[in-house]
Scaffold this active site. Structure first.
Site, PDB file in Angstrom:
ATOM      1  N   TYR A  12      -2.142  -0.097  10.270  1.00 38.93           N
ATOM      2  CA  TYR A  12      -2.230  -0.571   8.887  1.00 38.93           C
ATOM      3  C   TYR A  12      -0.914  -0.300   8.150  1.00 38.93           C
ATOM      4  CZ  TYR A  12      -3.877  -1.002   4.057  1.00 38.93           C
ATOM      5  OH  TYR A  12      -4.036  -1.362   2.737  1.00 38.93           O
ATOM      6  N   SER A  17       0.852  -1.188   0.000  1.00 40.06           N
ATOM      7  CA  SER A  17       0.000   0.000   0.000  1.00 40.06           C
ATOM      8  C   SER A  17       0.884   1.232   0.000  1.00 40.06           C
ATOM      9  CB  SER A  17      -0.890   0.019   1.245  1.00 40.06           C
ATOM     10  OG  SER A  17      -1.527   1.283   1.402  1.00 40.06           O
TER      11      SER A  17
END
Length: 256
Positions: free
Chosen positions: A153, A140
């Site tokens: 995250y 990501s």
């Protein structure tokens, strides 16, 4: 070009969003698809869409946070069909800074996003070593730039980058390539659910704000990520390993 004839691809989290797009496009290019997911309905819908279009696909229910389940399912797939491509797409998200993340949330994120990926690679690598293959991990942009309220995250996606480099380096001599993709915001059912849960009645307003946060002026489409995945898993990308590819509408370089 970019054909995957006679290839067997395992795709985790193939029941929706980016995973479904990857499974669909890989099948169109000739691969036999195995979807690993906990979402039975979503995965079965993906399988049906592929088989209705004359592709080959099957679903294996599996919680990737369980090493026992992963070992069993990957073992079954290899025994049935072999394995050429592993796409580690499954993952979960979390909103919050370090003060807002409970130890339980960290454990859950680590169990799925990090250990889950470790489990699938660990199970697949002995087979891939025998004749070569491809591993593609979904990272990501949260691992590349600072994003507000994504502490846990971002931490897990940073670990994905580390795993990608290590596997790429360690298995060069076995003709096993390993790369990762780092998407920015992509319009998936997860985004819609996130807006409904966190901004009831303001979904349209917040959706426009999320779109505008990308320099290109919109979110990505799952298919756009899937086409990059197709290239990286195809023989045309045989000189590429140990790299991360941002697909982000300019977010990491132009957002200033």
């Amino acid at each position: 070009m970019f054909k995957l004839d006679n290839k067997v691809a395992v795709i985790t989290g193939g029941g929706s969003g980016i995973g479904r797009a990857i499974a669909t496009i890989f099948a169109q290019q000739g691969a036999k698809i195995y979807i690993i997911d906990v979402d039975e309905k979503g995965a079965e819908d993906t399988v049906k869409a592929i088989t209705d279009a004359s592709g080959e696909a099957a679903f294996k229910k599996c919680d990737i946070s369980s090493k026992e389940q992963v070992d069993n399912v990957i073992g079954e797939i290899i025994a049935e069909s072999g394995l050429d491509i592993l796409v580690n797409n499954a993952g979960i998200a979390h909103i919050g800074n370090i003060e807002q993340v409970t130890p339980e949330a960290v454990d859950r994120l680590f169990a799925v996003n990090v250990k889950g990926m470790y489990h699938t690679i660990f199970a697949a690598i002995p087979h891939l070593k025998k004749k070569g293959g491809v591993i593609l991990n979904m990272a990501s942009i949260a691992s590349l730039v600072g994003i507000t309220d994504r502490f846990a995250y971002s931490m897990t996606k940073g670990a994905v980058n580390g795993m990608t480099l290590s596997v790429a380096r360690d298995y060069l001599s076995y003709n096993v390539r390993c790369n990762s993709i780092s998407p920015a915001r992509v319009h998936t059912p997860f985004v819609d659910g996130f807006l409904t849960k966190n901004y009831p009645g303001r979904e349209e307003e917040m959706f426009k704000k999320l779109q505008a946060s990308q320099p290109i002026g919109r979110m990505g489409k799952p298919e756009e990520v899937a086409y990059l995945a197709l290239y990286l898993c195809s023989d045309e990308a045989s000189f590429i390993t140990g790299n991360d590819y941002a697909i982000d509408g300019g977010f990491t370089k132009l957002n200033n």
